[in-house]
Design an enzyme around this catalytic site. Structure first.
Site, PDB file in Angstrom:
ATOM      1  N   PHE A   1       1.943   5.878   1.136  1.00  0.00           N
ATOM      2  CA  PHE A   1       1.693   4.523   0.949  1.00  0.00           C
ATOM      3  C   PHE A   1       0.794   4.383  -0.274  1.00  0.00           C
ATOM      4  O   PHE A   1       0.618   3.162  -0.736  1.00  0.00           O
ATOM      5  CB  PHE A   1       0.990   4.348   2.316  1.00  0.00           C
ATOM      6  CG  PHE A   1      -0.543   4.849   2.340  1.00  0.00           C
ATOM      7  CD1 PHE A   1      -1.647   3.776   2.098  1.00  0.00           C
ATOM      8  CD2 PHE A   1      -0.864   5.958   2.908  1.00  0.00           C
ATOM      9  CE1 PHE A   1      -2.933   4.527   2.160  1.00  0.00           C
ATOM     10  CE2 PHE A   1      -2.021   6.603   2.817  1.00  0.00           C
ATOM     11  CZ  PHE A   1      -3.139   5.655   2.654  1.00  0.00           C
ATOM     12  N   LYS A   2       0.090   5.516  -0.745  1.00  0.00           N
ATOM     13  CA  LYS A   2      -0.649   5.419  -1.848  1.00  0.00           C
ATOM     14  C   LYS A   2       0.074   4.599  -3.023  1.00  0.00           C
ATOM     15  O   LYS A   2      -0.761   4.069  -3.863  1.00  0.00           O
ATOM     16  CB  LYS A   2      -1.344   6.522  -2.286  1.00  0.00           C
ATOM     17  CG  LYS A   2      -1.805   7.619  -1.055  1.00  0.00           C
ATOM     18  CD  LYS A   2      -3.151   7.091  -0.656  1.00  0.00           C
ATOM     19  CE  LYS A   2      -3.577   8.045   0.728  1.00  0.00           C
ATOM     20  NZ  LYS A   2      -4.241   9.129   0.342  1.00  0.00           N
ATOM     21  N   ASP A   3       1.147   4.599  -3.034  1.00  0.00           N
ATOM     22  CA  ASP A   3       1.781   4.211  -4.323  1.00  0.00           C
ATOM     23  C   ASP A   3       1.899   2.912  -4.255  1.00  0.00           C
ATOM     24  O   ASP A   3       1.763   1.901  -5.320  1.00  0.00           O
ATOM     25  CB  ASP A   3       3.419   4.517  -4.093  1.00  0.00           C
ATOM     26  CG  ASP A   3       3.640   5.943  -4.434  1.00  0.00           C
ATOM     27  OD1 ASP A   3       3.175   6.511  -5.127  1.00  0.00           O
ATOM     28  OD2 ASP A   3       4.594   6.547  -3.875  1.00  0.00           O
TER      29      ASP A   3
ATOM     30  N   THR B   1      -2.815  11.141  -2.386  1.00  0.00           N
ATOM     31  CA  THR B   1      -3.444  10.275  -3.479  1.00  0.00           C
ATOM     32  C   THR B   1      -3.221  11.025  -4.692  1.00  0.00           C
ATOM     33  O   THR B   1      -3.116  10.157  -5.844  1.00  0.00           O
ATOM     34  CB  THR B   1      -5.074  10.323  -3.122  1.00  0.00           C
ATOM     35  OG1 THR B   1      -5.294   9.347  -2.233  1.00  0.00           O
ATOM     36  CG2 THR B   1      -5.832   9.630  -4.560  1.00  0.00           C
TER      37      THR B   1
END
Length: 510
Positions: free
Chosen positions: A117-119, A159
């Site tokens: 999800f960090k993308d 991350t």
């Protein structure tokens, strides 16, 4: 709207621009930047947004937090388009039904380049850094010193690779990512260390994630070092990360509304939480006017947030190793931003400066030998109006992966962090007196391929199951055999880390 930014710990009127907040990352007083106001979205505007694409929605939301004089419309649109062109799903963050329950949906946030999800945020942050630097350096004369950024970050898993993929090959940006030795999954480590671009540096630190996170804050606090090397942040302390993540709450709500086919429904978002950035974006979405029934914090056995919501005491108990390592955190940095708003409503008496002073005292207590602070009953009460929580064990995590695979028609495979979210959904459904037509959206934070050990532990008993065939994407299979670039940091202290950064920067210039 003249949107500016201030520190959560500031007791004076110090406001800066969006660009300064993003490039600086962390305020000089150690606080986190927050917007001077949260824009309000009318019901009419919400209706107009319903059929927008993810990219169009992102532009509209970001426009409310960034002055047009800082980034013109056309430039912002290009930044958004470029950031999400790298995603494997046309919908960017698709909403899928978990058909073992009638009212349970999963928001898949892992369709970016690093399968996490960090993308969603870091592809945007990387492009923002590049945009600001290109603009600053465009009019430099030959031989004149260029503006640079030295990004220093800590990661408990995802991350790091997302930051690396967002910033690789960016001109005038050097990246240093620290992660705790032996405390990220092998695939996560491979994703970081196989990027051998000159401007990318990975530090494996002998210690915990909290050691790494503390080192990042110490580097920022070293004014002389910061001034010389222009330190920037990509951790979730960077406001641009939170801003980019607000979009998928609106997008998920609108997608659910289309699937339900009615306006008569309620939604609870359940979010696996470590550093609190993912769920904080949901708080901003709700404050802007998105109809959210509840935000539910899903924690693993490192349940600092669950304990706080139950007791009002926030403490830094050392984190233990669990099956969901990205959540093995004892201090949830972004909770400071959320708490600022809760304190402002109560003890801060709607005064920004008084609130900043209270927050500075809280954070000082947290970093003292006592290592904790306690909020007032009034602050805890307003927190509970917005947040609920649950804590999930290792055993429950494995059981949830197994049962979801077994009970869904498409044999859906969860990663352990997403399993923490799904288990929390099921637990909350059992214990809450939900209104009729209440739907749960659980945020799926990473692809299961990143956590082979736990997934295999859960599913290895099933006949016909194969990690290679059923889980591992082709492009991730190649990583283990690729060349690696890594530096071991034997001591988790500031002097050692800063010396290593200076050495690596010197190599870049050769």
């Amino acid at each position: 709207m003249s949107q500016v930014y201030r520190s959560t710990r500031s007791a004076t009127e110090q406001e800066i621009s969006f660009e300064e907040a993003i490039i600086t990352g962390l305020a000089k007083d150690g606080g986190l930047f927050i917007p001077s106001e949260i824009p309000q979205i009318s019901k009419d505007a919400l209706s107009e947004w319903e059929n927008l694409s993810f990219q169009e929605l992102a532009f509209n939301i970001m426009r409310l937090y960034i002055k047009e004089s800082e980034i013109p419309n056309e430039d912002l649109k290009k930044l958004v388009e470029k950031s999400y062109s790298t995603f494997r799903s046309n919908d960017v963050t698709p909403l899928v039904k978990i058909d073992s329950k009638n009212n349970l949906h999963l928001l898949e946030l892992f369709h970016g380049p690093t399968y996490a999800f960090k993308d969603v945020a870091l592809q945007f942050v990387g492009n923002l850094f590049e945009y600001f630097l290109q603009r600053k350096n465009a009019n430099k004369k030959e031989g004149e010193e260029r503006d640079i950024i030295t990004v220093v970050g800590a990661t408990s898993g995802d991350t790091g690779s997302a930051a690396i993929y967002g910033l690789r090959n960016k001109k005038d940006v050097s990246v240093f990512i620290m992660y705790p030795t032996g405390r990220v999954s092998p695939l996560q480590e491979d994703q970081m260390t196989t990027v051998t671009d000159d401007n990318i540096h990975t530090f494996s630190v002998k210690g915990t994630f909290d050691d790494c996170q503390s080192l990042v804050k110490q580097v920022f606090a070293d004014e002389e070092f910061n001034s010389k090397y222009h330190i920037g942040a990509v951790n979730s302390i960077n406001w641009a990360r939170i801003l980019a993540q607000i979009t998928y709450y609106f997008h998920a709500y609108f997608n659910l509304k289309k699937q339900v086919g009615s306006e008569d429904f309620h939604v609870k978002f359940v979010v696996p939480s470590g550093n609190f950035g993912d769920i904080l974006a949901g708080f901003y979405a709700e404050e802007m006017g998105l109809p959210v029934e509840k935000l539910v914090v899903a924690t693993n056995e490192n349940n600092i947030l669950h304990r706080f919501i139950n007791s009002g005491v926030y403490d830094r108990t050392p984190a233990k190793v669990t099956y969901s390592p990205a959540m093995d955190i004892s201090i949830s940095s972004n909770f400071e931003r959320f708490l600022w708003y809760m304190v402002r409503k109560t003890d801060g008496k709607n005064d920004d400066m008084k609130t900043g002073s209270i927050m500075a005292n809280f954070m000082s207590s947290l970093n003292s030998p006592k290592g904790e602070f306690t909020v007032s009953p009034e602050t805890l009460a307003v927190t509970r109006e917005i947040l609920a929580s649950a804590s999930v064990t290792n055993e429950e995590t494995v059981a949830t992966i197994r049962e979801t695979y077994q009970n869904t028609s498409n044999k859906y495979i969860l990663d352990p962090h997403s399993a923490v979210g799904i288990h929390t959904c099921l637990k909350t459904m059992e214990t809450s007196e939900d209104k009729p037509n209440t739907y749960y959206i659980s945020l799926s934070t990473a692809h299961p391929a990143k956590f082979s050990e736990v997934v295999n532990l859960a599913l290895g008993e099933f006949e016909g199951y194969s990690f290679e065939k059923d889980v591992l994407p082709t492009e991730l299979k190649q990583l283990s055999s690729m060349e690696k670039k890594i530096r071991i940091i034997e001591q988790a202290d500031l002097q050692t880390v800063e010396a290593a950064i200076v050495e690596e920067l010197a190599k870049e210039k050769k």
